[in-house]
Design a protein around this motif. Structure first.
Motif, PDB file in Angstrom:
ATOM      1  N   THR A 144      12.963 -45.578 -50.456  1.00 46.81           N
ATOM      2  CA  THR A 144      12.748 -44.923 -51.584  1.00 46.81           C
ATOM      3  C   THR A 144      12.503 -43.364 -51.315  1.00 46.81           C
ATOM      4  O   THR A 144      11.950 -43.082 -50.124  1.00 46.81           O
ATOM      5  CB  THR A 144      11.356 -45.378 -52.346  1.00 46.81           C
ATOM      6  OG1 THR A 144      11.807 -46.922 -52.336  1.00 46.81           O
ATOM      7  CG2 THR A 144      11.291 -44.741 -53.720  1.00 46.81           C
ATOM      8  N   VAL A 145      12.894 -42.544 -52.211  1.00 46.06           N
ATOM      9  CA  VAL A 145      12.827 -41.039 -52.127  1.00 46.06           C
ATOM     10  C   VAL A 145      12.060 -40.539 -53.045  1.00 46.06           C
ATOM     11  O   VAL A 145      12.133 -40.840 -54.169  1.00 46.06           O
ATOM     12  CB  VAL A 145      14.136 -40.515 -52.156  1.00 46.06           C
ATOM     13  CG1 VAL A 145      14.119 -38.955 -51.859  1.00 46.06           C
ATOM     14  CG2 VAL A 145      15.296 -40.994 -51.012  1.00 46.06           C
ATOM     15  N   TYR A 146      11.166 -39.771 -52.659  1.00 48.21           N
ATOM     16  CA  TYR A 146      10.028 -39.191 -53.353  1.00 48.21           C
ATOM     17  C   TYR A 146      10.249 -37.420 -53.445  1.00 48.21           C
ATOM     18  O   TYR A 146      10.233 -37.048 -52.244  1.00 48.21           O
ATOM     19  CB  TYR A 146       8.571 -39.542 -53.132  1.00 48.21           C
ATOM     20  CG  TYR A 146       8.421 -40.999 -53.444  1.00 48.21           C
ATOM     21  CD1 TYR A 146       7.830 -41.560 -54.403  1.00 48.21           C
ATOM     22  CD2 TYR A 146       8.350 -41.666 -52.055  1.00 48.21           C
ATOM     23  CE1 TYR A 146       7.746 -43.122 -54.704  1.00 48.21           C
ATOM     24  CE2 TYR A 146       8.194 -43.090 -52.284  1.00 48.21           C
ATOM     25  CZ  TYR A 146       7.876 -43.858 -53.325  1.00 48.21           C
ATOM     26  OH  TYR A 146       7.683 -45.185 -53.590  1.00 48.21           O
ATOM     27  N   LEU A 147      10.246 -37.051 -54.459  1.00 53.23           N
ATOM     28  CA  LEU A 147      10.100 -35.402 -54.661  1.00 53.23           C
ATOM     29  C   LEU A 147       8.837 -35.063 -55.270  1.00 53.23           C
ATOM     30  O   LEU A 147       8.389 -35.626 -56.244  1.00 53.23           O
ATOM     31  CB  LEU A 147      11.226 -34.938 -55.483  1.00 53.23           C
ATOM     32  CG  LEU A 147      12.875 -34.925 -54.786  1.00 53.23           C
ATOM     33  CD1 LEU A 147      13.710 -34.701 -55.842  1.00 53.23           C
ATOM     34  CD2 LEU A 147      12.961 -34.175 -53.650  1.00 53.23           C
ATOM     35  N   SER A 148       8.464 -33.847 -54.466  1.00 52.46           N
ATOM     36  CA  SER A 148       7.090 -33.331 -55.156  1.00 52.46           C
ATOM     37  C   SER A 148       7.028 -31.747 -54.664  1.00 52.46           C
ATOM     38  O   SER A 148       7.850 -31.219 -54.088  1.00 52.46           O
ATOM     39  CB  SER A 148       5.745 -33.966 -54.188  1.00 52.46           C
ATOM     40  OG  SER A 148       6.109 -33.603 -53.008  1.00 52.46           O
ATOM     41  N   GLN A 197      -5.192 -36.137 -47.926  1.00 53.26           N
ATOM     42  CA  GLN A 197      -3.983 -36.102 -47.721  1.00 53.26           C
ATOM     43  C   GLN A 197      -3.388 -35.359 -46.440  1.00 53.26           C
ATOM     44  O   GLN A 197      -4.235 -34.536 -45.700  1.00 53.26           O
ATOM     45  CB  GLN A 197      -3.256 -35.129 -48.894  1.00 53.26           C
ATOM     46  CG  GLN A 197      -3.302 -35.661 -50.373  1.00 53.26           C
ATOM     47  CD  GLN A 197      -2.417 -34.763 -51.292  1.00 53.26           C
ATOM     48  OE1 GLN A 197      -2.636 -33.671 -51.070  1.00 53.26           O
ATOM     49  NE2 GLN A 197      -1.710 -35.484 -52.233  1.00 53.26           N
ATOM     50  N   ILE A 198      -2.274 -35.943 -45.786  1.00 51.32           N
ATOM     51  CA  ILE A 198      -1.830 -35.312 -44.669  1.00 51.32           C
ATOM     52  C   ILE A 198      -0.851 -34.186 -44.841  1.00 51.32           C
ATOM     53  O   ILE A 198      -0.338 -34.180 -45.760  1.00 51.32           O
ATOM     54  CB  ILE A 198      -0.935 -36.646 -43.780  1.00 51.32           C
ATOM     55  CG1 ILE A 198      -1.669 -37.706 -43.531  1.00 51.32           C
ATOM     56  CG2 ILE A 198      -0.235 -35.926 -42.554  1.00 51.32           C
ATOM     57  CD1 ILE A 198      -0.913 -39.157 -43.232  1.00 51.32           C
ATOM     58  N   SER A 199      -1.097 -33.199 -44.353  1.00 46.99           N
ATOM     59  CA  SER A 199      -0.549 -31.781 -44.504  1.00 46.99           C
ATOM     60  C   SER A 199       0.556 -31.611 -43.414  1.00 46.99           C
ATOM     61  O   SER A 199       0.307 -32.007 -42.459  1.00 46.99           O
ATOM     62  CB  SER A 199      -1.301 -30.611 -44.490  1.00 46.99           C
ATOM     63  OG  SER A 199      -2.006 -30.385 -43.281  1.00 46.99           O
ATOM     64  N   ILE A 200       1.792 -31.274 -43.930  1.00 45.99           N
ATOM     65  CA  ILE A 200       3.115 -31.047 -43.068  1.00 45.99           C
ATOM     66  C   ILE A 200       3.320 -29.529 -43.328  1.00 45.99           C
ATOM     67  O   ILE A 200       3.783 -28.930 -44.237  1.00 45.99           O
ATOM     68  CB  ILE A 200       4.303 -31.714 -43.377  1.00 45.99           C
ATOM     69  CG1 ILE A 200       3.760 -33.200 -43.631  1.00 45.99           C
ATOM     70  CG2 ILE A 200       5.341 -31.694 -42.483  1.00 45.99           C
ATOM     71  CD1 ILE A 200       4.634 -33.950 -44.576  1.00 45.99           C
ATOM     72  N   CYS A 203       9.357 -30.637 -51.879  1.00 47.89           N
ATOM     73  CA  CYS A 203       9.020 -31.665 -50.738  1.00 47.89           C
ATOM     74  C   CYS A 203       9.975 -32.801 -50.857  1.00 47.89           C
ATOM     75  O   CYS A 203       9.633 -33.668 -52.041  1.00 47.89           O
ATOM     76  CB  CYS A 203       7.645 -31.763 -50.572  1.00 47.89           C
ATOM     77  SG  CYS A 203       6.718 -30.139 -50.063  1.00 47.89           S
ATOM     78  N   VAL A 204      10.536 -33.498 -49.952  1.00 49.57           N
ATOM     79  CA  VAL A 204      11.243 -34.783 -50.067  1.00 49.57           C
ATOM     80  C   VAL A 204      10.731 -35.806 -48.949  1.00 49.57           C
ATOM     81  O   VAL A 204      10.280 -35.465 -47.735  1.00 49.57           O
ATOM     82  CB  VAL A 204      12.791 -34.659 -49.975  1.00 49.57           C
ATOM     83  CG1 VAL A 204      12.787 -34.069 -48.512  1.00 49.57           C
ATOM     84  CG2 VAL A 204      13.311 -36.005 -50.046  1.00 49.57           C
ATOM     85  N   LEU A 205      10.205 -36.752 -49.404  1.00 49.60           N
ATOM     86  CA  LEU A 205       9.765 -37.885 -48.553  1.00 49.60           C
ATOM     87  C   LEU A 205      10.646 -39.071 -48.571  1.00 49.60           C
ATOM     88  O   LEU A 205      10.981 -39.522 -49.730  1.00 49.60           O
ATOM     89  CB  LEU A 205       8.297 -38.700 -49.016  1.00 49.60           C
ATOM     90  CG  LEU A 205       7.875 -40.021 -48.574  1.00 49.60           C
ATOM     91  CD1 LEU A 205       7.783 -39.763 -47.075  1.00 49.60           C
ATOM     92  CD2 LEU A 205       6.505 -40.325 -49.099  1.00 49.60           C
ATOM     93  N   PHE A 206      11.359 -39.529 -47.235  1.00 48.71           N
ATOM     94  CA  PHE A 206      12.123 -40.581 -47.265  1.00 48.71           C
ATOM     95  C   PHE A 206      11.226 -41.722 -46.695  1.00 48.71           C
ATOM     96  O   PHE A 206      10.902 -41.638 -45.493  1.00 48.71           O
ATOM     97  CB  PHE A 206      13.177 -40.496 -46.325  1.00 48.71           C
ATOM     98  CG  PHE A 206      14.298 -39.092 -46.842  1.00 48.71           C
ATOM     99  CD1 PHE A 206      15.177 -39.456 -47.749  1.00 48.71           C
ATOM    100  CD2 PHE A 206      14.062 -37.998 -46.235  1.00 48.71           C
ATOM    101  CE1 PHE A 206      16.134 -38.432 -47.923  1.00 48.71           C
ATOM    102  CE2 PHE A 206      14.988 -36.935 -46.694  1.00 48.71           C
ATOM    103  CZ  PHE A 206      15.934 -37.310 -47.468  1.00 48.71           C
ATOM    104  N   VAL A 256       4.609 -25.853 -47.063  1.00 51.36           N
ATOM    105  CA  VAL A 256       3.520 -26.880 -46.852  1.00 51.36           C
ATOM    106  C   VAL A 256       3.791 -27.917 -47.500  1.00 51.36           C
ATOM    107  O   VAL A 256       3.829 -27.692 -48.840  1.00 51.36           O
ATOM    108  CB  VAL A 256       2.287 -26.158 -46.925  1.00 51.36           C
ATOM    109  CG1 VAL A 256       1.194 -27.259 -46.649  1.00 51.36           C
ATOM    110  CG2 VAL A 256       2.077 -24.858 -45.714  1.00 51.36           C
ATOM    111  N   CYS A 257       3.833 -29.005 -47.241  1.00 44.62           N
ATOM    112  CA  CYS A 257       3.907 -30.220 -47.927  1.00 44.62           C
ATOM    113  C   CYS A 257       2.778 -31.207 -47.637  1.00 44.62           C
ATOM    114  O   CYS A 257       2.104 -31.254 -46.570  1.00 44.62           O
ATOM    115  CB  CYS A 257       5.186 -30.955 -47.862  1.00 44.62           C
ATOM    116  SG  CYS A 257       6.819 -30.170 -48.314  1.00 44.62           S
ATOM    117  N   ASN A 258       2.322 -32.024 -48.577  1.00 42.36           N
ATOM    118  CA  ASN A 258       1.303 -33.116 -48.407  1.00 42.36           C
ATOM    119  C   ASN A 258       1.725 -34.540 -48.759  1.00 42.36           C
ATOM    120  O   ASN A 258       2.727 -34.768 -49.677  1.00 42.36           O
ATOM    121  CB  ASN A 258       0.077 -32.870 -49.755  1.00 42.36           C
ATOM    122  CG  ASN A 258      -0.525 -31.316 -49.102  1.00 42.36           C
ATOM    123  OD1 ASN A 258      -0.579 -31.136 -48.106  1.00 42.36           O
ATOM    124  ND2 ASN A 258      -1.207 -30.861 -50.184  1.00 42.36           N
TER     125      ASN A 258
END
Length: 295
Positions: free
Chosen positions: A179-183, A151-154, A171-174, A190-192
């Motif tokens: 598409t929008v993803y929540l994790s 995984q890429i870490s942010i 964490c939200v990914l656009f 820190v998000c992955n």
């Protein structure tokens, strides 16, 4: 110089479009600026360069680094701001050189991205990967990354979460397709992710009940209705009092009247009483008619 004015015009053009088209246009613009920065600086592999943006994007930062695919496979990418790309990562499809473009939208994040019901705790940051084999090409394509299961870490710097927000933050990914993803957060700040895109940390905002959000509207409507009802009741009371007062005055007038009142054809008219008086002669005797008078 002409390139700068064309770029500024392009920015103004996409700012007037919808949110989705604006983000796409921003990505294209930052890609062009980043690749031009690489060409101007004759970059060394792995060196990070900051792109210069026009004044209307003063809240945005863009960095770019050029890498060979072999270096990305052996070492990954660790110096690209808050992103850490692990080793054993390869571009998809395979290219000899690639450009990693990092965006930090800063205080303009909410103008390009929004998530209904959530509030941004950090600015939106983006990681975009392009084929840099021919940087002079006007149709540089975006490529993917295969991290081989890693995984890429942010890491979002200078983020301090309160205790009550740690369990609520997401964490939200656009993604590029909209598409929008929540994790969940891997750790505070820190998000992955397994793919490129735009990222941020958000928290759910409690919505007030509809009646509370529009309570001032309800209060105004109720106030107007009460005022109208009060005016109507006031007018009814005034009419009733005037009618009652008129009836009293009319009754008094009838009591004081010498002449009687009679209804004739639906109209009330005064009428004198009928009094019959007997004739009385001057000498005090009643005059009797003689039988000859009737003959």
């Amino acid at each position: 110089m002409s390139w700068f004015f064309i770029s500024v015009f392009f920015i103004f053009l996409f700012c007037s479009c919808s949110n989705s088209s604006s983000t796409d246009s921003l990505d294209v613009f930052t890609r062009d600026v980043a690749l031009k920065t690489l060409v101007q600086n004759r970059p060394h592999t792995g060196a990070v360069y900051k792109a210069i943006l026009p004044a209307n994007l003063s809240g945005v930062e863009v960095f770019v680094v050029g890498l060979r695919s072999r270096r990305l496979w052996n070492r990954g990418a660790e110096k690209l701001s808050c992103f850490h790309i692990p080793s054993r990562t390869k571009p998809m499809p395979h290219v000899k050189r690639l450009a990693l473009v990092y965006q930090d939208l800063g205080n303009l994040s909410s103008q390009f991205y929004h998530l209904p019901g959530y509030s941004f705790l950090t600015s939106v940051v983006g990681l975009l990967v392009y084929d840099a084999t021919d940087t002079s090409s006007t149709s540089t394509r975006r490529i993917g990354l295969n991290t081989m299961g890693k995984q890429i870490s942010i890491q979002f710097p200078n983020l301090t979460l309160e205790e009550r927000l740690i369990s609520k933050a997401k964490c939200v990914l656009f993604a590029a397709n909209g598409t929008v993803y929540l994790s969940d957060l891997r750790s505070p700040g820190v998000c992955n992710t397994n793919d490129q895109g735009h990222f941020s940390i958000v928290v759910l905002v409690k919505k007030k009940p509809l009646i509370l959000r529009y309570s001032w509207v309800v209060a105004i409507v109720l106030g107007v209705l009460v005022a109208i009802l009060g005016c109507y009741l006031g007018m009814v009371c005034m009419r009733h009092r005037k009618r009652k007062k008129f009836q009293v005055m009319e009754g008094q007038a009838e009591d004081d009247s010498v002449l009687e009142n009679r209804w004739i054809c639906g109209s009330k008219m005064p009428s004198g009483g009928v009094v019959r008086t007997q004739p009385v002669p001057e000498n005090g005797f009643r005059h009797l008619a003689s039988p000859d008078h009737f003959s």
